[in-house]
Each structure stands twice: as C-alpha cells, then as structure tokens.
Design an enzyme around this catalytic site. Structure first.
Site, PDB file in Angstrom:
ATOM      1  N   TYR A  93       0.848  -1.126  -0.174  1.00  0.00           N
ATOM      2  CA  TYR A  93      -0.166   0.001  -0.037  1.00  0.00           C
ATOM      3  C   TYR A  93       0.795   1.175   0.170  1.00  0.00           C
ATOM      4  O   TYR A  93       1.756   1.244   0.664  1.00  0.00           O
ATOM      5  CB  TYR A  93      -0.860   0.007   1.198  1.00  0.00           C
ATOM      6  CG  TYR A  93      -1.813   1.009   1.248  1.00  0.00           C
ATOM      7  CD1 TYR A  93      -3.005   1.237   0.500  1.00  0.00           C
ATOM      8  CD2 TYR A  93      -1.539   2.328   2.112  1.00  0.00           C
ATOM      9  CE1 TYR A  93      -3.703   2.632   0.504  1.00  0.00           C
ATOM     10  CE2 TYR A  93      -2.425   3.307   2.323  1.00  0.00           C
ATOM     11  CZ  TYR A  93      -3.429   3.354   1.719  1.00  0.00           C
ATOM     12  OH  TYR A  93      -4.285   4.574   1.669  1.00  0.00           O
ATOM     13  N   ASP A 125       9.550   2.857  -0.352  1.00  0.00           N
ATOM     14  CA  ASP A 125       8.395   3.630   0.382  1.00  0.00           C
ATOM     15  C   ASP A 125       8.697   3.291   2.070  1.00  0.00           C
ATOM     16  O   ASP A 125       8.389   1.961   2.567  1.00  0.00           O
ATOM     17  CB  ASP A 125       7.085   3.136  -0.188  1.00  0.00           C
ATOM     18  CG  ASP A 125       5.683   3.839   0.795  1.00  0.00           C
ATOM     19  OD1 ASP A 125       6.290   4.644   1.888  1.00  0.00           O
ATOM     20  OD2 ASP A 125       4.621   3.564   0.434  1.00  0.00           O
ATOM     21  N   LYS A 143       4.430   9.203   8.747  1.00  0.00           N
ATOM     22  CA  LYS A 143       3.956   8.389   9.891  1.00  0.00           C
ATOM     23  C   LYS A 143       5.122   9.133  11.043  1.00  0.00           C
ATOM     24  O   LYS A 143       4.878  10.385  11.399  1.00  0.00           O
ATOM     25  CB  LYS A 143       3.996   7.137   9.926  1.00  0.00           C
ATOM     26  CG  LYS A 143       2.780   6.706   8.933  1.00  0.00           C
ATOM     27  CD  LYS A 143       2.422   5.176   9.031  1.00  0.00           C
ATOM     28  CE  LYS A 143       0.992   4.973   8.336  1.00  0.00           C
ATOM     29  NZ  LYS A 143       1.110   4.471   7.001  1.00  0.00           N
TER      30      LYS A 143
HETATM   31  C1  LIG Z   1       0.502   4.717   5.750  1.00  0.00           C
HETATM   32  C2  LIG Z   1       1.286   4.506   4.336  1.00  0.00           C
HETATM   33  C3  LIG Z   1       1.004   5.353   3.225  1.00  0.00           C
HETATM   34  C4  LIG Z   1       0.057   6.624   3.279  1.00  0.00           C
HETATM   35  O1  LIG Z   1       0.289   7.494   4.054  1.00  0.00           O
HETATM   36  P1  LIG Z   1      -0.786   8.421   4.335  1.00  0.00           P
HETATM   37  O2  LIG Z   1      -0.381   9.570   5.320  1.00  0.00           O
HETATM   38  O3  LIG Z   1      -1.831   7.740   4.766  1.00  0.00           O
HETATM   39  O4  LIG Z   1      -1.071   8.970   3.110  1.00  0.00           O
HETATM   40  C5  LIG Z   1       1.810   5.252   2.146  1.00  0.00           C
HETATM   41  N1  LIG Z   1       2.615   4.338   2.121  1.00  0.00           N
HETATM   42  C6  LIG Z   1       2.878   3.379   3.176  1.00  0.00           C
HETATM   43  C7  LIG Z   1       3.973   2.197   3.206  1.00  0.00           C
HETATM   44  C8  LIG Z   1       2.008   3.451   4.382  1.00  0.00           C
HETATM   45  O5  LIG Z   1       2.065   2.518   5.613  1.00  0.00           O
END
Ligand SMILES: *Cc1c(COP(=O)(O)O)cnc(C)c1O
Length: 446
Positions: free
Chosen positions: A150, A245, A277
């Site tokens: 994701y 990511d 995060k």
């Molecule tokens: C949470 C997450 C996202 C998206 O971040 P948001 O701040 O919710 O838009 C993208 N990549 C990874 C791996 C994530 O865990």
C-alpha cells in the site's frame, strides 16, 4: 456478521458513530476506522497518554496501533508536547520558509540515504510526488508495484492485478481511470523472476519500481534476504528509479528505518525514498527525498511541478523534529524488548489454544497472521482465518487492548509501553486465544 457482544459500555461511541454516519461516508475519515472487517462499534477516542487510549465512554485500552505507526514515543510525550505548545504560541502557518523545516530536513539527510528532501502533508502525497518525479526524470511512463503493498490512495497505485506475470493492471477501485492504472504493472512480492520478466518485456518504458521497504500493509512480510538490493540493482541496469516507500518503516523498523537493516549494511541506496508517519510526530507531515540530481528536477530548481500550502508546516515539522531527536537507540531497544515479550506471549497463548498462527517481523515491526505457514506475498497473507482474528480482536478489545481492527495490519508499540501496559496485554492474551479457537472451530464446521 453477528454483532460482537461486549462487556464494556460503548453507548457514547455508538451514538457518535450514528451522528458521524449521517454527515460522513461510513462515519469515518479513513475506512479501517469503521471496524467493517471485525464488526462492532468503533471506539471514539477522547484522549491518549503514553501507551493508553481512553474512549468517550471512559474505557481505557493499551494502544497497539499507535496511530498506525507514528506514535513511536507514545501519546502526549511531554517533550514533544512542550515543543509543539511553544511553537503554537508563535503562530501556526505562514506560507514562508521556516527554521524547523531546515532542521528536520537536515535530520532526515543525516539519518537516511537521502541527499535532499521535500516535505508534503501525507504519505499519499509523498508517493504520488515521487512517482511524478521519477516519470519526469526518466521521461518514461510505466511503474511497477507489488500486490499487497500500500502506498496511499494514489490513482496509479490503487491498481491490483489478476494472477499472472507482468499483467498490466486494472483499477482496484471505481474512480481510477484505466488509462492511469493501465500504466501500472503489479507483481507478486518477493518474486525475483517476475521482476526480471517485467523488465525484460517493458524495460525501456519503466520509469520506476516502488515497493514498501518492508511491507506492513498486508501484515508484516519481510523482504527475502537481498530482495531490496536486487530491486535496486535491477532498476539501475534498466535506467529506472528504485523508490523505497518507508512511510511506515521509516524511523520505526529501526533507527534508520528498513534501510538501516538492509541497504546501510549491504552498501546500496534507493534513488528515492518516501517518509511519513513517525517523522510527523503525530501531525500531518511526510516527505520524499533521494539522489540530489533527481531531486533537483523538482520545481523551483527544475521543471517537475510540486507544491503545498501547508507543506513543511512549522507545527508539524517541530513535532517531527522533536520526535526524531528523542528517537535514540534506547527507544528502539525498549520497543524491541517489549515486542519480543508480546510476540512470545501471543505465540504461547495461541499455541496452547490450538490456533494456527505465524508471527513475522522486520526490525521492531511485527504482526500475527492467523495461519500456520510463513507469508511471503499477498496471496499467502489472504489465506488467514478471518473469523478467528475477529474473535481474537474483540476479546482483546473487551479486555482493554486495542489491536488493529483488521488481520492485515502490523501491531505497533512505543517507548511508553512500560511493564504495566505490557502486563495488561499479556493478561488478555490467553482468553483471546481461547475465543479465537472457538471461532476457528466454528468456521471449520460451517
Ligand atoms: C500509511 C502509508 C502510506 C500513506 O500515508 P498517508 O499519510 O496515510 O497518506 C503510504 N505508504 C505506506 C507504506 C504506508 O504505510
């Protein structure tokens, strides 16, 4: 799904949920919060302190999601709170450059592989912008992602593919044009042959490959040894950019993120990295960064446009900076030890109750899969016993432990998870494992 019974009073949460549903789709501002996968009443949280959440009915829970990762130091950490409160007295947004942006950027550059970073307000924006930059830099259009990874709700990244090698994807949701998803190639995670085949077929059209540095959004599925290095090398050979990511893993899996566990040890760097995060300290802040020559293609230095009214917001960057400065080796060793204790107790309780399970980790991140064989990709993650997880989740919730309301998520700890909080989790596990055993047996009979 039958409505799970609860020993706790949830009248106020239920009432708020009704109100919320009349003015907000599904009553929530991010789908997983609605408890759709597990049923029951989503808890409206009024306050949080350290490892604990308190809901509007006055129930307290040990928090094992930590806002889905950001709260590495626990809730309302006094030093982060003080830094934020001080910053707020000087105004909250100016639309100009500020000091904490520079300091946070320096911190990210010092701690990770990136040479330059740009701040945005969400992880979604970070991955979306990184992909635009990769396309702008390479002059190519196709992107590769892995099934089960994701990267936020970016159009091109919400694609899922049918089985088969190097399938050009169909949109995973209404609202994403085929022309957008059709530029995305979705491959099974940890599958080197699939990656090699995709580059063999589409190599000179591929702008970038994006992967979670260690997937945490299908539960924790660590990269096979050398897999990230292989991806970096394959991209390099084909003139594509490797985007790691680290929105979830950054400053979470280890002090240096997942890269601290592989690239920093093995001696390779991603071309671009996304963060979010933890680096926002509980505020909407995220970033993308990487090679200076690639980042220099961004406006105003280069031609690839990207902007944001609240990007690098002084309160958010102050919270992020305070959090990262406090995220010392001690924090990570505490979270590691706490995780080992909880993993061992969960394994013992589930084994004793006869519930099939496998616990997987990458650094300090871990998750419990309700199946008995290792999970290396999304299709294996999908073989879980969901009724067993649902029963386990509600039994834990009833005993004051807040797990992710989905079997496909990591469990998160913080440096504020002290002996009392951990003991509270350990005390809840045996009965929850028994509840899972009953549900699993029922599922088998049905
Ligand atoms: C949470 C997450 C996202 C998206 O971040 P948001 O701040 O919710 O838009 C993208 N990549 C990874 C791996 C994530 O865990």
């Amino acid at each position: 799904m039958t409505s799970p019974s609860t020993q706790l009073s949830t009248a106020r949460s239920a009432e708020l949920f009704d109100r919320a549903r009349t003015v907000t789709p599904g009553g929530v501002n991010s789908p997983v919060r609605a408890f759709n996968a597990v049923g029951g009443t989503p808890r409206f949280i009024r306050s949080a302190q350290g490892a604990w959440l308190t809901d509007v009915d006055g129930n307290a829970y040990v928090d094992l999601i930590c806002s889905w990762g950001p709260m590495l130091l626990g809730h309302a950490h006094p030093e982060v709170q003080a830094a934020v409160l001080e910053a707020v007295t000087r105004g909250t947004s100016y639309g100009t450059p500020t000091v904490p942006e520079v300091e946070l950027a320096e911190e990210l550059v010092a701690r990770t592989s990136v040479e330059k970073v740009r701040f945005v307000s969400s992880g979604t924006e970070a991955t979306m912008s990184a992909i635009r930059l990769a396309r702008g830099f390479t002059g190519r259009e196709l992107i590769i992602k892995f099934s089960g990874c994701y990267h936020g709700h970016v159009d091109a990244l919400l694609a899922s593919a049918g089985s088969g090698l190097a399938t050009l994807a169909v949109p995973g949701t209404p609202g994403v044009p085929e022309s957008s998803a059709g530029l995305t190639i979705v491959l099974p995670y940890n599958d080197r042959a699939a990656v090699t085949a995709a580059f063999a077929e589409f190599g000179d059209r591929i702008a970038c490959l994006i992967t979670e540095a260690a997937p945490g959004n299908m539960g924790v599925v660590p990269p096979a040894p050398g897999f990230n290095a292989f991806l970096a090398e394959t991209c390099k050979q084909n003139g594509a950019l490797f985007i790691s990511d680290e929105v979830m893993t950054g400053f979470r899996a280890s002090k240096l993120g997942q890269w601290g566990l592989d690239g920093a040890v093995e001696g390779w760097k991603p071309d671009l990295v996304t963060f979010g995060k933890v680096m926002g300290g509980g505020f909407p802040a995220a970033a993308f960064g990487g090679r200076a020559d690639v980042m220099s293609q961004l406006s105003p230095e280069g031609p690839v446009y990207q902007a944001g009214t609240l990007s690098g917001n002084p309160i958010a960057t102050t919270a992020g900076l305070a959090t990262l400065r406090l995220a010392t080796d001690d924090v990570y060793s505490h979270i590691t030890t706490a995780g080992e204790t909880i993993k061992a107790a969960a394994a013992e309780a589930l084994t004793k109750a006869g519930v099939p399970h496998v616990i997987q980790a990458s650094g300090t991140m871990f998750s419990v899969f309700f199946k008995d064989t290792a999970v290396t990709n999304f299709s294996e993650a999908s073989e879980q016993d969901l009724p067993a997880y649902t029963a386990f989740f509600h039994a834990m919730l009833d005993r004051g432990v807040y797990l992710p309301p989905s079997a496909y998520e990591a469990w998160f700890l913080s440096s504020a998870h002290d002996d009392r909080a951990i003991q509270h989790v350990l005390d809840a596990l045996p009965a929850a494992a028994e509840a899972a055993a009953v549900a699993a047996t029922q599922g088998a009979k049905a």
